[in-house]
Enzyme design. Structure first.
Site, PDB file in Angstrom:
ATOM      1  N   GLU A 139       0.861  -1.185   0.000  1.00 27.54           N
ATOM      2  CA  GLU A 139       0.000   0.000   0.000  1.00 27.54           C
ATOM      3  C   GLU A 139       0.894   1.231   0.000  1.00 27.54           C
ATOM      4  OE1 GLU A 139      -2.750  -0.009   3.228  1.00 27.54           O
ATOM      5  OE2 GLU A 139      -3.459  -2.035   2.776  1.00 27.54           O
ATOM      6  N   GLN A 171      27.919  -2.559 -21.764  1.00 24.01           N
ATOM      7  CA  GLN A 171      29.237  -1.951 -22.020  1.00 24.01           C
ATOM      8  C   GLN A 171      29.935  -2.680 -23.171  1.00 24.01           C
ATOM      9  OE1 GLN A 171      30.089   0.743 -20.443  1.00 24.01           O
ATOM     10  NE2 GLN A 171      32.151   0.981 -21.266  1.00 24.01           N
ATOM     11  N   ILE A 172      29.805  -4.003 -23.196  1.00 21.50           N
ATOM     12  CA  ILE A 172      30.447  -4.784 -24.261  1.00 21.50           C
ATOM     13  C   ILE A 172      29.839  -4.426 -25.618  1.00 21.50           C
ATOM     14  CG2 ILE A 172      30.691  -7.157 -25.158  1.00 21.50           C
ATOM     15  CD1 ILE A 172      31.109  -8.033 -22.191  1.00 21.50           C
ATOM     16  N   ILE A 213       0.511  -3.867  -7.956  1.00 19.53           N
ATOM     17  CA  ILE A 213       0.147  -5.292  -7.901  1.00 19.53           C
ATOM     18  C   ILE A 213       0.392  -5.967  -9.260  1.00 19.53           C
ATOM     19  CG2 ILE A 213      -1.664  -6.968  -7.344  1.00 19.53           C
ATOM     20  CD1 ILE A 213      -0.577  -5.141  -4.969  1.00 19.53           C
ATOM     21  N   SER A 237       7.885  -1.323   2.393  1.00 21.66           N
ATOM     22  CA  SER A 237       8.805  -2.170   3.153  1.00 21.66           C
ATOM     23  C   SER A 237       8.214  -2.503   4.517  1.00 21.66           C
ATOM     24  CB  SER A 237      10.136  -1.447   3.351  1.00 21.66           C
ATOM     25  OG  SER A 237      10.830  -1.392   2.123  1.00 21.66           O
ATOM     26  N   THR A 290      12.725  -4.979  -0.919  1.00 27.80           N
ATOM     27  CA  THR A 290      13.924  -4.339  -1.463  1.00 27.80           C
ATOM     28  C   THR A 290      15.147  -5.115  -0.967  1.00 27.80           C
ATOM     29  OG1 THR A 290      14.128  -2.955   0.486  1.00 27.80           O
ATOM     30  CG2 THR A 290      12.849  -2.046  -1.346  1.00 27.80           C
ATOM     31  N   GLU A 325       9.249  -7.486  -4.150  1.00 30.52           N
ATOM     32  CA  GLU A 325       9.244  -8.641  -3.228  1.00 30.52           C
ATOM     33  C   GLU A 325      10.276  -8.463  -2.112  1.00 30.52           C
ATOM     34  OE1 GLU A 325       8.199 -12.558  -4.379  1.00 30.52           O
ATOM     35  OE2 GLU A 325       7.184 -11.798  -6.145  1.00 30.52           O
ATOM     36  N   ARG A 356      32.207  -9.179 -32.939  1.00 28.85           N
ATOM     37  CA  ARG A 356      32.554  -7.772 -33.187  1.00 28.85           C
ATOM     38  C   ARG A 356      34.077  -7.603 -33.276  1.00 28.85           C
ATOM     39  NH1 ARG A 356      31.712  -2.606 -34.870  1.00 28.85           N
ATOM     40  NH2 ARG A 356      32.531  -1.070 -33.404  1.00 28.85           N
ATOM     41  N   GLY A 416      28.765  -1.584 -26.388  1.00 30.18           N
ATOM     42  CA  GLY A 416      29.119  -0.199 -26.718  1.00 30.18           C
ATOM     43  C   GLY A 416      27.898   0.602 -27.124  1.00 30.18           C
TER      44      GLY A 416
HETATM   45  N1  CAA Z   1       7.419 -16.355   8.080  1.00 23.76           N
HETATM   46  C1  CAA Z   1       6.455 -16.451   9.025  1.00 23.76           C
HETATM   47  N2  CAA Z   1       6.280 -15.514   9.968  1.00 23.76           N
HETATM   48  C2  CAA Z   1       7.092 -14.451   9.960  1.00 23.76           C
HETATM   49  C3  CAA Z   1       8.113 -14.289   8.994  1.00 23.76           C
HETATM   50  C4  CAA Z   1       8.275 -15.311   8.044  1.00 23.76           C
HETATM   51  N3  CAA Z   1       9.219 -15.237   7.096  1.00 23.76           N
HETATM   52  N4  CAA Z   1       8.757 -13.129   9.222  1.00 23.76           N
HETATM   53  C5  CAA Z   1       8.170 -12.569  10.299  1.00 23.76           C
HETATM   54  N5  CAA Z   1       7.170 -13.386  10.736  1.00 23.76           N
HETATM   55  C6  CAA Z   1       6.307 -13.174  11.898  1.00 23.76           C
HETATM   56  C7  CAA Z   1       7.150 -12.962  13.145  1.00 23.76           C
HETATM   57  O1  CAA Z   1       7.488 -14.181  13.735  1.00 23.76           O
HETATM   58  C8  CAA Z   1       6.222 -12.144  14.003  1.00 23.76           C
HETATM   59  O2  CAA Z   1       5.299 -13.006  14.627  1.00 23.76           O
HETATM   60  P1  CAA Z   1       4.808 -12.751  16.151  1.00 23.76           P
HETATM   61  O3  CAA Z   1       3.962 -11.510  16.089  1.00 23.76           O
HETATM   62  O4  CAA Z   1       4.028 -13.963  16.478  1.00 23.76           O
HETATM   63  O5  CAA Z   1       6.040 -12.556  16.980  1.00 23.76           O
HETATM   64  C9  CAA Z   1       5.452 -11.294  12.997  1.00 23.76           C
HETATM   65  O6  CAA Z   1       5.563 -11.959  11.728  1.00 23.76           O
HETATM   66  C10 CAA Z   1       6.002  -9.903  12.880  1.00 23.76           C
HETATM   67  O7  CAA Z   1       7.387 -10.033  12.593  1.00 23.76           O
HETATM   68  P2  CAA Z   1       8.375  -8.798  12.614  1.00 23.76           P
HETATM   69  O8  CAA Z   1       8.177  -8.040  13.889  1.00 23.76           O
HETATM   70  O9  CAA Z   1       9.735  -9.256  12.272  1.00 23.76           O
HETATM   71  O10 CAA Z   1       7.761  -7.925  11.438  1.00 23.76           O
HETATM   72  P3  CAA Z   1       8.166  -6.498  10.942  1.00 23.76           P
HETATM   73  O11 CAA Z   1       6.955  -5.628  10.979  1.00 23.76           O
HETATM   74  O12 CAA Z   1       9.396  -6.015  11.616  1.00 23.76           O
HETATM   75  O13 CAA Z   1       8.470  -6.774   9.384  1.00 23.76           O
HETATM   76  C11 CAA Z   1       9.886  -7.240   7.519  1.00 23.76           C
HETATM   77  C12 CAA Z   1       9.500  -7.546   8.974  1.00 23.76           C
HETATM   78  C13 CAA Z   1      10.831  -8.345   7.143  1.00 23.76           C
HETATM   79  C14 CAA Z   1      10.569  -5.893   7.344  1.00 23.76           C
HETATM   80  C15 CAA Z   1       8.605  -7.286   6.639  1.00 23.76           C
HETATM   81  O14 CAA Z   1       7.784  -6.165   6.863  1.00 23.76           O
HETATM   82  C16 CAA Z   1       8.909  -7.403   5.165  1.00 23.76           C
HETATM   83  O15 CAA Z   1       9.203  -8.468   4.666  1.00 23.76           O
HETATM   84  N6  CAA Z   1       8.806  -6.277   4.435  1.00 23.76           N
HETATM   85  C17 CAA Z   1       8.939  -6.275   3.001  1.00 23.76           C
HETATM   86  C18 CAA Z   1       7.612  -6.461   2.352  1.00 23.76           C
HETATM   87  C19 CAA Z   1       7.719  -7.020   0.981  1.00 23.76           C
HETATM   88  O16 CAA Z   1       8.534  -7.877   0.674  1.00 23.76           O
HETATM   89  N7  CAA Z   1       6.831  -6.569   0.090  1.00 23.76           N
HETATM   90  C20 CAA Z   1       6.779  -7.075  -1.228  1.00 23.76           C
HETATM   91  C21 CAA Z   1       5.397  -6.997  -1.758  1.00 23.76           C
HETATM   92  S1  CAA Z   1       4.985  -8.170  -2.971  1.00 23.76           S
HETATM   93  C22 CAA Z   1       5.760  -7.755  -4.390  1.00 23.76           C
HETATM   94  O17 CAA Z   1       6.585  -6.898  -4.459  1.00 23.76           O
HETATM   95  C23 CAA Z   1       5.344  -8.620  -5.494  1.00 23.76           C
HETATM   96  C24 CAA Z   1       5.621  -8.167  -6.872  1.00 23.76           C
HETATM   97  O18 CAA Z   1       5.442  -7.034  -7.247  1.00 23.76           O
HETATM   98  C25 CAA Z   1       6.060  -9.171  -7.814  1.00 23.76           C
END
Ligand code: CAA
Length: 629
Positions: free
Chosen positions: A127, A336-337, A157, A132, A365, A363, A268, A339
């Site tokens: 959103e 670069q290759i 999306i 992140s 950063t 997915e 080339r 050119g």
């Molecule tokens: N698997 C299962 N559970 C997980 C997990 C995982 N890999 N990682 C964290 N959790 C759980 C934790 O255990 C925790 O659980 P509890 O509440 O029970 O303790 C809960 O989730 C919260 O964990 P964190 O406190 O670590 O979470 P956070 O808010 O600090 O976030 C983060 C962690 C890694 C930064 C996460 O926000 C993240 O991955 N951000 C990036 C988002 C992202 O990748 N977006 C991509 C969108 S899709 C896309 O881009 C697709 C496309 O276009 C092709």
């Protein structure tokens, strides 16, 4: 880990390579140029069992393993990175959560058609305020009887709007933060579920990316995936697998660039010999090949661990981070290759150079991948000790000269005309409308701007707003889609993160929803007035004053109020009914309906109708402004 693929994997590689060479390679340049989604190729992938490679046959899949899926994404991306991500987003993000967390009914209804390729899948997490920091999800789902009511918006999306099935994350209990997020299966076509236009992207232009908009969407409660509050974990674990797909996409893009550069370096000739004989080139190729091999090993290891149900989040993050980082390096070296020739549009290496960039961003950063890797190494660290709290950040912002929005004053009098009258008196007290500016004065120096957004709907409405701006002595501006997609305004008039910054005292935002990208261009604007038919448009949160209503009606009325004359004085204020041709003349008024002579069209009550055919006010257009006079 065997560090090798078996013959089945290599057969699949050859099969996918042949398909993509036959169907996509000849049109890859056109798909890129026109930003066209290759719908027909989805059928080819479906017929060849590629849409559900890692899922069981009884679930509609091909019964292959995760490595087979990674190889397919790699091979598709070797020719076209956009096509690679269509399969990756469908398989890892749209299908996986249903396969992993769906109940039997959900699997029957949704998994089978996805894995067999009857339907295309997508994943709605990101959103405007939750990129992140995925936990900041603002989309809400409220249980009412047998349905959850979804409201909110998702951005960036992949596969939207072509996908049929969306796994969407929404907060069912905002107070609980990550533990209040739930996952839902949402179908295209559900009432209130709409899409934006597909974004005009720098790369992977053959893939489609759009916004999802939810307005009171009734999602049956059977479509809750997993349990309430389990959504964040579903999202995170889904992304772990998704990162293998993106790593494979990055590898494929880079491999494609490398293959082309290797061939070119042998062909080339300069200084009487192929350029490959120069160590400057051959060492580059050696480094490129080594990086590709290292990335491939990381990816295949992550895929194998996932397949064996071993913990693999760390390996997936390492693979995604490394493969995408080196994809940029390899594509850069390949260009670069080549050119100067590589710098030309239409060259595969130029397209791959652009395609590669997204893999370090989406997915998660690569900075987030490092967070994931580090927390796997160090354990979860205590949060919030160094990051300024949001409130503190706001006060820092205020100190830097930009006050946090004080809250919108919505103007909602008995009639629209009364509301505009009130708005006009507020504006008259604050701004000098006798000091008129040219409509095309540079955006940065304009003091009063009318901004047009997609809500204008068509060029005729936009042209009417431009006429109002001229009469009011205001400059014209607007959002990027209003300029780039719909051509309502010139390209040099759009305001936003990617456009120009306005420094105006007054900005009247007409039909502008208020995306973050646009609002970035309004950081220095002192007063924003929002006019929108959608009372929930985010622009109202950032505006000082707001009116819910049709932008053209409001602007006509505002012009009448502020200029002290009819909006259409240059043609006597005449308006024509588009249904029956009747012409409203303000000199005559409409005495039979109680409209006194001298009443401008803009000042007619909202519920006034055509005395001949009963058409509504909105069915009238200015007479003489459209060449019919
Ligand atoms: N698997 C299962 N559970 C997980 C997990 C995982 N890999 N990682 C964290 N959790 C759980 C934790 O255990 C925790 O659980 P509890 O509440 O029970 O303790 C809960 O989730 C919260 O964990 P964190 O406190 O670590 O979470 P956070 O808010 O600090 O976030 C983060 C962690 C890694 C930064 C996460 O926000 C993240 O991955 N951000 C990036 C988002 C992202 O990748 N977006 C991509 C969108 S899709 C896309 O881009 C697709 C496309 O276009 C092709």
């Amino acid at each position: 880990m065997n560090f090798t693929t078996d013959s089945r994997h290599e057969e699949l590689r050859q099969k996918v390579r042949a398909l993509v060479e036959q169907h996509i390679a000849p049109i890859a340049m056109t798909l890129d140029e026109k930003s066209e989604f290759p719908e027909e190729f989805l059928n080819v992938m479906k017929e060849n069992g590629l849409m559900g490679l890692p899922y069981a046959k009884e679930d509609g899949g091909a019964g292959e393993d995760v490595l087979a899926y990674a190889i397919a994404v790699e091979e598709l991306s070797r020719v076209d990175g956009g096509v690679g991500v269509i399969l990756s987003a469908h398989t890892s993000l749209g299908t996986y959560p249903i396969a992993a967390y769906g109940n039997e009914e959900q699997k029957k209804k949704y998994l089978y058609p996805l894995a067999s390729g009857e339907k295309l899948g997508a994943f709605g997490l990101t959103e405007e305020n939750a990129g992140s920091d995925a936990a900041e999800t603002e989309t809400t789902a409220v249980l009412e009887g047998d349905h959850y009511i979804l409201n909110g918006k998702k951005i960036f999306i992949t596969n939207a709007p072509y996908a049929d099935t969306y796994v969407v994350f929404a907060s069912t209990n905002p107070a609980k933060k990550t533990r209040g997020i739930s996952a839902f299966i949402v179908e295209k076509g559900m009432e209130g579920f709409t899409f934006s236009d597909h974004y005009n992207k720098m790369g992977i232009r053959s893939s489609s990316t759009a916004e999802l908009r939810f307005k009171n969407v009734k999602v049956p409660k059977e479509n809750l995936l997993g349990l309430e509050g389990q959504g964040f974990k579903i999202a995170m674990s889904t992304l772990d697998g998704g990162r293998i797909g993106i790593a494979a996409q990055a590898l494929g893009i880079a491999q494609g660039a490398f293959d082309e550069a290797l061939a070119y370096a042998k062909e080339r000739e300069q200084f009487g010999a192929p350029i490959a004989v120069n160590q400057g080139i051959s060492f580059k190729l050696a480094d490129m090949a080594t990086k590709l091999e290292a990335a491939r090993l990381l990816i295949y290891k992550a895929a194998e661990k996932k397949q064996n149900h071993e913990p693999y989040a760390l390996n997936a993050a390492m693979a995604k981070m490394y493969a995408s980082d080196i994809a940029l390096e390899v594509c850069n070296d390949a260009l670069q290759i080549f050119g100067g020739s590589g710098y030309l549009k239409g060259m595969g290496v130029e397209r791959r150079y652009r395609d590669a960039k997204i893999t370090t961003i989406y997915e998660g950063t690569n900075e987030i991948q490092r967070v994931v890797i580090a927390s796997n190494l160090l354990g979860r660290l205590k949060k919030g000790s160094t990051a300024p709290a949001k409130a503190e950040a706001n006060s820092n912002k205020a100190e830097a000269g930009k006050a946090a929005p004080a809250g919108v004053q919505m103007i909602d009098e008995a009639t629209l005309a009364d509301s505009v009258k009130k708005l006009a008196s507020i504006l008259k007290a604050q701004f000098d409308f006798s000091n008129k500016e040219d409509i095309d004065i540079p955006i940065a120096s304009a003091k009063k701007i009318i901004g047009i957004g997609q809500g204008a709907m068509n060029r005729e409405n936009a042209a009417r707003a431009i006429d109002n701006a001229k009469a009011l002595g205001m400059a014209i501006g607007g959002s990027r889609p209003a300029a780039e997609v719909h051509h309502f305004i010139a390209m040099d008039r759009f305001i936003g993160m990617s456009g120009q910054k306005a420094n105006a005292d007054l900005y009247i935002a007409c039909g502008i929803s208020g995306s973050k990208m646009h609002m970035k261009g309004l950081d220095n604007v002192k007063t924003i007035v929002a006019i929108n038919t959608d009372p929930d448009a985010p622009i109202f949160k950032d505006a000082a004053y707001g009116i819910v209503g049709d932008m053209n009606e409001v602007l006509d009325l505002l012009e009448a109020e502020l200029c002290g004359k009819s909006d259409n004085d240059d043609n006597g204020g005449l308006y024509q009914c588009t249904l029956c041709g009747y012409i409203y003349d303000p000199v005559i008024g409409d005495p039979e309906s109680g409209i006194a002579p001298g009443t401008s069209f803009a000042a007619l009550p909202d519920d006034w109708t055509c005395p001949i055919c009963g058409a509504k006010k909105e069915d009238f257009i200015p007479f003489g402004k459209d060449g019919q006079k």
